[in-house]
Write an enzyme that holds these catalytic residues in place. Structure first.
Site, short mmCIF file in Angstrom:
data_model
loop_
_atom_site.label_atom_id
_atom_site.label_comp_id
_atom_site.label_asym_id
_atom_site.label_seq_id
_atom_site.Cartn_x
_atom_site.Cartn_y
_atom_site.Cartn_z
N ASP A 59 0.86 -1.19 0.00
CA ASP A 59 0.00 0.00 0.00
C ASP A 59 0.90 1.25 0.00
OD1 ASP A 59 -2.34 1.48 0.20
OD2 ASP A 59 -2.55 1.20 2.37
N HIS A 81 -9.58 4.72 -2.05
CA HIS A 81 -8.81 4.75 -0.80
C HIS A 81 -9.65 5.45 0.26
CE1 HIS A 81 -4.50 3.68 -1.82
NE2 HIS A 81 -5.17 3.44 -2.93
N GLY A 82 -9.17 5.37 1.49
CA GLY A 82 -9.85 6.09 2.57
C GLY A 82 -11.32 5.74 2.62
N SER A 83 -11.64 4.45 2.45
CA SER A 83 -13.04 4.07 2.30
C SER A 83 -13.62 3.30 3.48
CB SER A 83 -13.23 3.30 0.99
OG SER A 83 -13.05 4.19 -0.08
N SER A 84 -13.11 3.59 4.65
CA SER A 84 -13.78 3.06 5.84
C SER A 84 -15.10 3.80 6.00
CB SER A 84 -12.91 3.27 7.09
OG SER A 84 -11.98 2.21 7.20
ZN LIG Z 1 -4.54 5.06 0.73
#
Ligand SMILES: [Zn+2]
Length: 338
Positions: free
Chosen positions: A83, A226-229
């Protein structure tokens, strides 16, 4: 099952209209939690490690833990992904460690903080693509910059600033032609970390229409969120109920991700939700059973709590039920296909 190139999995997801969650790990329990969820739901798996995770757990431990996961779960196709590689060297060292997929994030310079020029991004990404594809390894790249910081990586943009660094669809199209990357992380207004949005995001801040536009231009490139919590309220509440101090926060609603999957999103990065689940479970044991001191007394519930979150995401993203249908392709075979 041996680890397979991530590209194979994402191609299968595209053919069958589902998305695959990519879950970050840095210890044994997290890897076990993912495998528990995958086994229960018959899901293919992407396990990913950031640079910070690799230095925390040390490459050798991580490699052997991943090999153990593959050995114990021969029915589950797995990809191991770097990542946010900050430089070609980071990606090459991951490939040397047996990673079957790497992200070259040239949207930022090698310091992992400064937004980079288009030319720089193409240059470093192309270097990685050339070497990785010769070995059958998948490459994810990024164009545009996300908000927030993850494991020390990120421009630290606020939500408003991130709106000025969204992915330009025309540039994305040119970038994929210039680099030949397999998957592309797009900036659509999401941020890394637990504090993404101060209220439930609407189309003003979470630009799902951008994804549709990019997918129209690049139908064969797998898009990555990304950042998909989702930062579920229940997980924040458990932490706060047992002595934590998490501020009010909103993540990316699962329905928005499902909408993205309809428009070419094939990989969805989730880390924060798992961190929240683990922390809540540990705090609960500490608060309710303060006499406990065997780490297993709190690591076991933590592992179960994370497995529950992962399982829910696997079902929501549609990857559940597909593990035994993903073709097994070796890195050598994949190298010949490029
Ligand atoms: Zn990321």
């Amino acid at each position: 099952m041996p680890l397979i190139p991530m590209r194979v999995m994402l191609d299968h997801a595209a053919e069958n209209g589902y998305g695959v969650g990519a879950f970050n790990v840095n210890n044994m329990e997290q890897i076990q939690a993912i495998m528990m969820a995958a086994t229960e739901t018959n899901s293919p798996v992407i396990v990913q490690a950031s640079r910070g995770a690799r230095s925390y757990s040390q490459d050798n431990y991580l490699r052997h833990l991943m090999l153990a996961a593959a050995e114990l779960n021969p029915q589950i196709p797995m990809a191991m992904h770097q990542d946010h590689g900050n430089s070609p060297e980071t990606c090459f060292s991951a490939i040397d460690q047996g990673f079957t997929s790497v992200m070259m994030d040239g949207s930022l310079e090698a310091d992992g903080k400064t937004p980079a020029s288009y030319e720089y991004n193409v240059d470093v990404t192309k270097q990685v693509v050339d070497k990785a594809h010769a070995l059958g390894v998948t490459v994810e790249a990024e164009i545009g910059c996300l908000g927030g910081i993850e494991d020390g990586h990120g421009a630290g943009l606020s939500g408003d600033e991130a709106q000025e660094h969204l992915t330009d669809p025309e540039e994305a199209e040119r970038f994929v032609k210039d680099t030949g990357c397999d998957a592309l992380a797009v900036a659509i207004g999401t941020s890394h970390g637990a504090y993404k949005f101060t209220k439930k995001p609407t189309g003003d801040v979470l630009k799902m229409d951008l994804i549709a536009d990019i997918h129209r231009r690049l139908p064969d490139t797998h898009l990555v969120m990304h950042g998909s919590s989702s930062v579920p309220r229940e997980l924040l509440d458990i932490i706060n109920q047992y002595g934590g101090d998490m501020k009010e926060s909103y993540g990316v609603p699962v329905e928005a991700i499902q909408e993205g999957i309809k428009h070419g999103v094939r990989k969805i990065n989730v880390d924060t939700d798992n961190r929240l689940a683990i922390t809540g479970a540990i705090r609960k044991v500490f608060a309710e059973q303060p006499e406990k001191f065997d780490p297993r007394d709190y690591m076991k519930p933590a592992r179960i709590a994370m497995a529950e979150v992962v399982k829910a995401r696997m079902i929501a993203f549609g990857q559940a039920g597909w593990a035994d249908k993903v073709p097994v392709v070796s890195l050598d075979e994949m190298a010949k296909r490029y």
